[in-house]
Design a protein around this motif. Structure first.
Motif, PDB file in Angstrom:
ATOM      1  N   GLU A 273       0.889  -1.054  -0.087  1.00  0.00           N
ATOM      2  CA  GLU A 273      -0.419   0.111   0.132  1.00  0.00           C
ATOM      3  C   GLU A 273       1.023   1.180   0.069  1.00  0.00           C
ATOM      4  N   VAL A 274       2.002   1.377   0.787  1.00  0.00           N
ATOM      5  CA  VAL A 274       2.974   2.584   0.843  1.00  0.00           C
ATOM      6  C   VAL A 274       3.445   2.567  -1.023  1.00  0.00           C
ATOM      7  N   ILE A 275       4.146   1.719  -1.706  1.00  0.00           N
ATOM      8  CA  ILE A 275       4.013   1.941  -2.546  1.00  0.00           C
ATOM      9  C   ILE A 275       3.537   2.221  -3.915  1.00  0.00           C
ATOM     10  N   ASP A 276       1.890   1.634  -3.671  1.00  0.00           N
ATOM     11  CA  ASP A 276       1.170   2.192  -4.413  1.00  0.00           C
ATOM     12  C   ASP A 276       0.704   3.043  -4.205  1.00  0.00           C
ATOM     13  N   ALA A 277       1.161   4.072  -2.828  1.00  0.00           N
ATOM     14  CA  ALA A 277       0.366   5.188  -2.660  1.00  0.00           C
ATOM     15  C   ALA A 277       0.989   6.618  -3.403  1.00  0.00           C
ATOM     16  N   PHE A 278       2.402   6.350  -3.601  1.00  0.00           N
ATOM     17  CA  PHE A 278       2.767   6.476  -5.121  1.00  0.00           C
ATOM     18  C   PHE A 278       2.771   6.918  -6.477  1.00  0.00           C
ATOM     19  N   ASN A 279       0.904   6.173  -6.267  1.00  0.00           N
ATOM     20  CA  ASN A 279       1.022   6.088  -8.374  1.00  0.00           C
ATOM     21  C   ASN A 279       1.564   5.466  -9.189  1.00  0.00           C
ATOM     22  N   GLY A 280       2.701   4.611  -8.942  1.00  0.00           N
ATOM     23  CA  GLY A 280       3.681   4.379 -10.116  1.00  0.00           C
ATOM     24  C   GLY A 280       5.322   5.145 -10.190  1.00  0.00           C
ATOM     25  N   GLN A 281       5.095   6.163  -9.182  1.00  0.00           N
ATOM     26  CA  GLN A 281       6.326   7.118  -9.320  1.00  0.00           C
ATOM     27  C   GLN A 281       7.535   6.217  -8.020  1.00  0.00           C
ATOM     28  N   PHE A 282       6.685   5.351  -7.542  1.00  0.00           N
ATOM     29  CA  PHE A 282       7.887   4.783  -6.397  1.00  0.00           C
ATOM     30  C   PHE A 282       9.350   4.743  -6.962  1.00  0.00           C
TER      31      PHE A 282
ATOM     32  N   HIS B   5      12.954  -3.686  -9.648  1.00  0.00           N
ATOM     33  CA  HIS B   5      12.964  -3.375  -8.110  1.00  0.00           C
ATOM     34  C   HIS B   5      11.359  -3.215  -7.333  1.00  0.00           C
ATOM     35  N   ALA B   6      11.124  -2.053  -7.877  1.00  0.00           N
ATOM     36  CA  ALA B   6       9.525  -1.980  -7.016  1.00  0.00           C
ATOM     37  C   ALA B   6       8.714  -3.041  -7.539  1.00  0.00           C
ATOM     38  N   ARG B   7       8.845  -3.525  -8.668  1.00  0.00           N
ATOM     39  CA  ARG B   7       7.542  -4.446  -8.466  1.00  0.00           C
ATOM     40  C   ARG B   7       8.338  -5.635  -7.947  1.00  0.00           C
ATOM     41  N   THR B   8       8.870  -5.887  -7.704  1.00  0.00           N
ATOM     42  CA  THR B   8       9.526  -6.949  -6.718  1.00  0.00           C
ATOM     43  C   THR B   8       8.831  -6.941  -5.068  1.00  0.00           C
ATOM     44  N   MET B   9       9.809  -4.937  -4.470  1.00  0.00           N
ATOM     45  CA  MET B   9       9.290  -4.792  -3.449  1.00  0.00           C
ATOM     46  C   MET B   9       7.811  -5.249  -3.109  1.00  0.00           C
TER      47      MET B   9
ATOM     48  N   ASP C  90       5.543  -7.277  -0.515  1.00  0.00           N
ATOM     49  CA  ASP C  90       5.500  -6.622   0.011  1.00  0.00           C
ATOM     50  C   ASP C  90       6.114  -6.293   1.498  1.00  0.00           C
ATOM     51  N   SER C  91       7.555  -5.746   0.775  1.00  0.00           N
ATOM     52  CA  SER C  91       7.950  -5.166   1.776  1.00  0.00           C
ATOM     53  C   SER C  91       9.378  -4.288   1.021  1.00  0.00           C
ATOM     54  N   ILE C  92       9.954  -3.715   2.035  1.00  0.00           N
ATOM     55  CA  ILE C  92      10.549  -2.655   1.408  1.00  0.00           C
ATOM     56  C   ILE C  92      12.021  -2.398   2.005  1.00  0.00           C
ATOM     57  N   PRO C  93      13.086  -2.676   2.357  1.00  0.00           N
ATOM     58  CA  PRO C  93      13.845  -3.136   3.102  1.00  0.00           C
ATOM     59  C   PRO C  93      14.372  -1.706   3.554  1.00  0.00           C
ATOM     60  N   SER C  94      15.045  -1.896   5.158  1.00  0.00           N
ATOM     61  CA  SER C  94      15.526  -0.896   5.753  1.00  0.00           C
ATOM     62  C   SER C  94      15.886   0.343   5.356  1.00  0.00           C
ATOM     63  N   TYR C  95      17.200   0.043   4.704  1.00  0.00           N
ATOM     64  CA  TYR C  95      17.588   0.322   3.741  1.00  0.00           C
ATOM     65  C   TYR C  95      17.883   1.871   2.821  1.00  0.00           C
ATOM     66  N   ARG C  96      16.657   1.355   2.183  1.00  0.00           N
ATOM     67  CA  ARG C  96      15.393   2.265   1.570  1.00  0.00           C
ATOM     68  C   ARG C  96      14.754   3.029   2.407  1.00  0.00           C
ATOM     69  N   TRP C  97      14.125   2.647   3.466  1.00  0.00           N
ATOM     70  CA  TRP C  97      13.221   3.777   4.454  1.00  0.00           C
ATOM     71  C   TRP C  97      13.405   5.159   4.558  1.00  0.00           C
ATOM     72  N   VAL C  98      14.707   5.313   5.005  1.00  0.00           N
ATOM     73  CA  VAL C  98      14.539   6.973   4.550  1.00  0.00           C
ATOM     74  C   VAL C  98      14.312   7.209   3.278  1.00  0.00           C
ATOM     75  N   ASP C  99      14.851   7.480   1.905  1.00  0.00           N
ATOM     76  CA  ASP C  99      14.966   7.411   0.866  1.00  0.00           C
ATOM     77  C   ASP C  99      13.122   7.289   0.436  1.00  0.00           C
ATOM     78  N   THR C 100      11.887   6.709   1.739  1.00  0.00           N
ATOM     79  CA  THR C 100      11.306   6.592   0.821  1.00  0.00           C
ATOM     80  C   THR C 100      10.451   7.619   1.749  1.00  0.00           C
ATOM     81  N   VAL C 101      10.715   8.068   2.761  1.00  0.00           N
ATOM     82  CA  VAL C 101       9.625   8.448   2.905  1.00  0.00           C
ATOM     83  C   VAL C 101      10.336   9.932   3.322  1.00  0.00           C
ATOM     84  N   ASN C 102      11.456  10.214   2.477  1.00  0.00           N
ATOM     85  CA  ASN C 102      11.910  11.591   2.195  1.00  0.00           C
ATOM     86  C   ASN C 102      11.399  11.540   0.564  1.00  0.00           C
ATOM     87  N   ALA C 103      11.022  10.891   0.301  1.00  0.00           N
ATOM     88  CA  ALA C 103      10.471  10.771  -1.204  1.00  0.00           C
ATOM     89  C   ALA C 103       9.199  11.151  -1.355  1.00  0.00           C
TER      90      ALA C 103
END
Length: 79
Positions: free
Chosen positions: A6-15, A25-29, A33-46
């Motif tokens: 759902e987090v990935i979907d919230a980016f409307n194709g821009q994740f 890689h985004a499709r695999t995540m 149903d997983s976002i690696p923890s080393y990508r969390w800061v990038d995800t929050v900033n985006a």
């Protein structure tokens, strides 16, 4: 949001572009149903940049904790 998918979907194709990864890689995540923890800061900033509401480090940590608990309980996710 109740899942990493759902987090990935919230980016409307821009994740993928937003966090600087390949679309595959985004499709695999999403499929895992997983976002690696080393990508969390990038995800929050985006999310802040793209005005995606509700995506915080606390949310991502909660989702990961729920997944870990479900693994410990044999796959059952509690609400």
């Amino acid at each position: 949001m109740n899942s990493f998918s759902e987090v990935i979907d919230a980016f409307n194709g821009q994740f993928a572009q937003a966090i600087g990864i390949e679309e595959s890689h985004a499709r695999t995540m999403k499929a895992r149903d997983s976002i690696p923890s080393y990508r969390w800061v990038d995800t929050v900033n985006a999310a802040k940049t793209l005005r995606v509401k509700g995506v915080t480090l606390d949310l991502l940590a909660r989702l990961e904790a729920e997944k870990a608990k479900a693994r410990e309980n044999g796959g059952e996710v509690s609400a």
